[in-house]
Motif scaffolding. Structure first.
Motif, short mmCIF file in Angstrom:
data_model
loop_
_atom_site.label_atom_id
_atom_site.label_comp_id
_atom_site.label_asym_id
_atom_site.label_seq_id
_atom_site.Cartn_x
_atom_site.Cartn_y
_atom_site.Cartn_z
N SER A 76 -7.00 -0.36 -0.27
CA SER A 76 -6.29 -1.78 -1.21
C SER A 76 -6.82 -0.72 -2.62
N MET A 126 -7.52 -9.90 -5.15
CA MET A 126 -8.29 -8.48 -6.56
C MET A 126 -7.90 -9.54 -8.11
N PRO A 181 -3.06 -1.39 -6.30
CA PRO A 181 -3.61 -0.63 -5.46
C PRO A 181 -3.21 1.31 -5.02
N ALA A 241 1.14 -6.40 2.58
CA ALA A 241 -1.52 -5.93 2.34
C ALA A 241 -1.06 -6.14 0.79
N ARG A 242 -0.36 -5.21 -0.01
CA ARG A 242 -0.24 -5.22 -1.27
C ARG A 242 -0.25 -6.28 -1.68
N VAL A 294 -3.71 -7.68 -1.22
CA VAL A 294 -4.73 -7.40 -2.23
C VAL A 294 -4.65 -7.87 -3.20
N ASP A 295 -3.72 -7.68 -4.78
CA ASP A 295 -3.28 -8.00 -5.76
C ASP A 295 -4.08 -9.49 -6.00
N PHE A 351 -8.61 -10.57 0.97
CA PHE A 351 -7.26 -8.75 2.10
C PHE A 351 -7.24 -8.56 3.10
N ALA A 362 -8.27 0.51 5.75
CA ALA A 362 -8.01 -0.80 4.52
C ALA A 362 -8.69 -0.96 3.21
N THR A 391 -4.23 4.20 -9.44
CA THR A 391 -4.71 3.46 -8.87
C THR A 391 -6.00 2.15 -9.55
#
Length: 264
Positions: free
Chosen positions: A24, A228, A199, A220-221, A224-225, A96, A20, A172
């Protein structure tokens, strides 16, 4: 299943956490030296704390920042900066990781960010190599015409915090995008840039694919966005970059170096 003995992380949990974190776009730290997410056994707060098999997560910044913080005298910025960066990144992980089927929360004392052995199956983001179409890399920050002073300031702060800076628009890590100065009238608008986060290419490509896993990868994306972008504003500012969150535009904008900057 018999739980692992005290002082050991459940092997399946360790594998899922590692995957995971890498999906990310963040690095995983091995041992005591960063940068990256350190995955270690949770430490029981007292005899009643049943945490066998659980993992604790720490964010380790660059050795340069850690070393400066260890040697800093009271009142120097390195120590507080290390704490701010660590807290910001651990908060991002807590935000996330649920999108990857992993629940993270502080222990009762608030000292550790813990993840217990998962009750749910893995999210299923492992795809055989070559299945997803490769995308173009995109331009580099220099090719987009950003001032070198801005890029230098961001490189220094990102390196101190231990965060990767994307080498091109599709890479990334921390990304930069031009921002029309007309959006924000007044001094300081010229030469600024909008900051984002990419990610891993594996997660991004899967989210944009037509595979059955794409909806979960897109969720999930997005998690994470959001996490972060919250963390970047705090962590990079602590390491000497001037940033501002533009609420009306929902953008994080970077202007260059702030004072004081942590140097050794």
């Amino acid at each position: 299943m018999t739980p692992p003995p005290p002082g050991r992380v459940d092997p399946d949990l360790a594998d899922r956490l590692t995957d995971a974190v890498l999906l990310s776009g963040l690095p995983v730290a091995f041992g005591e030296e960063g940068p990256g997410v350190r995955i270690r056994p949770a430490r029981p707060a007292d005899d009643s704390d049943r945490c066998a098999g659980a993992a604790a997560l720490d964010w380790l910044p660059s050795p340069r920042l850690s070393g400066a913080a260890a040697m800093a005298e009271p009142g120097q910025p390195a120590g507080p900066a290390r704490e701010v960066v660590g807290t910001a990144m651990e908060n991002a992980l807590a935000e996330f990781l649920p999108a990857f089927g992993l629940e993270a929360a502080r222990d009762g004392s608030g000292r550790e960010l813990r993840v217990g052995p998962p009750a749910l199956p893995a999210a299923g983001f492992r795809v055989p190599p070559g299945v997803l179409a490769a995308r173009p890399a995109g331009p580099t920050p220099a090719e987009l015409g950003f001032p070198e002073a801005l890029l230098d300031a961001l490189r220094r702060s990102a390196a101190l915090a231990g965060l990767p800076l994307a080498t091109h628009l599709g890479g990334t890590g921390i990304t930069l995008a031009p921002c029309p100065s007309a959006e924000e009238p007044g001094p300081g608008a010229d030469g600024a840039a909008d900051i984002g986060w990419n990610p891993s290419r594996r997660l991004a490509d899967l989210a944009d694919s037509d595979r059955p896993e794409a909806p979960g990868a897109a969720t999930a994306r997005a998690a994470v966005d959001a996490a972060m972008r919250h963390a970047l504003g705090t962590a990079l500012r602590a390491c000497g970059t001037e940033l501002r969150w533009l609420h009306a535009l929902q953008r994080l904008r970077v202007y260059g170096e702030s004072v004081p900057t942590i140097r050794r």
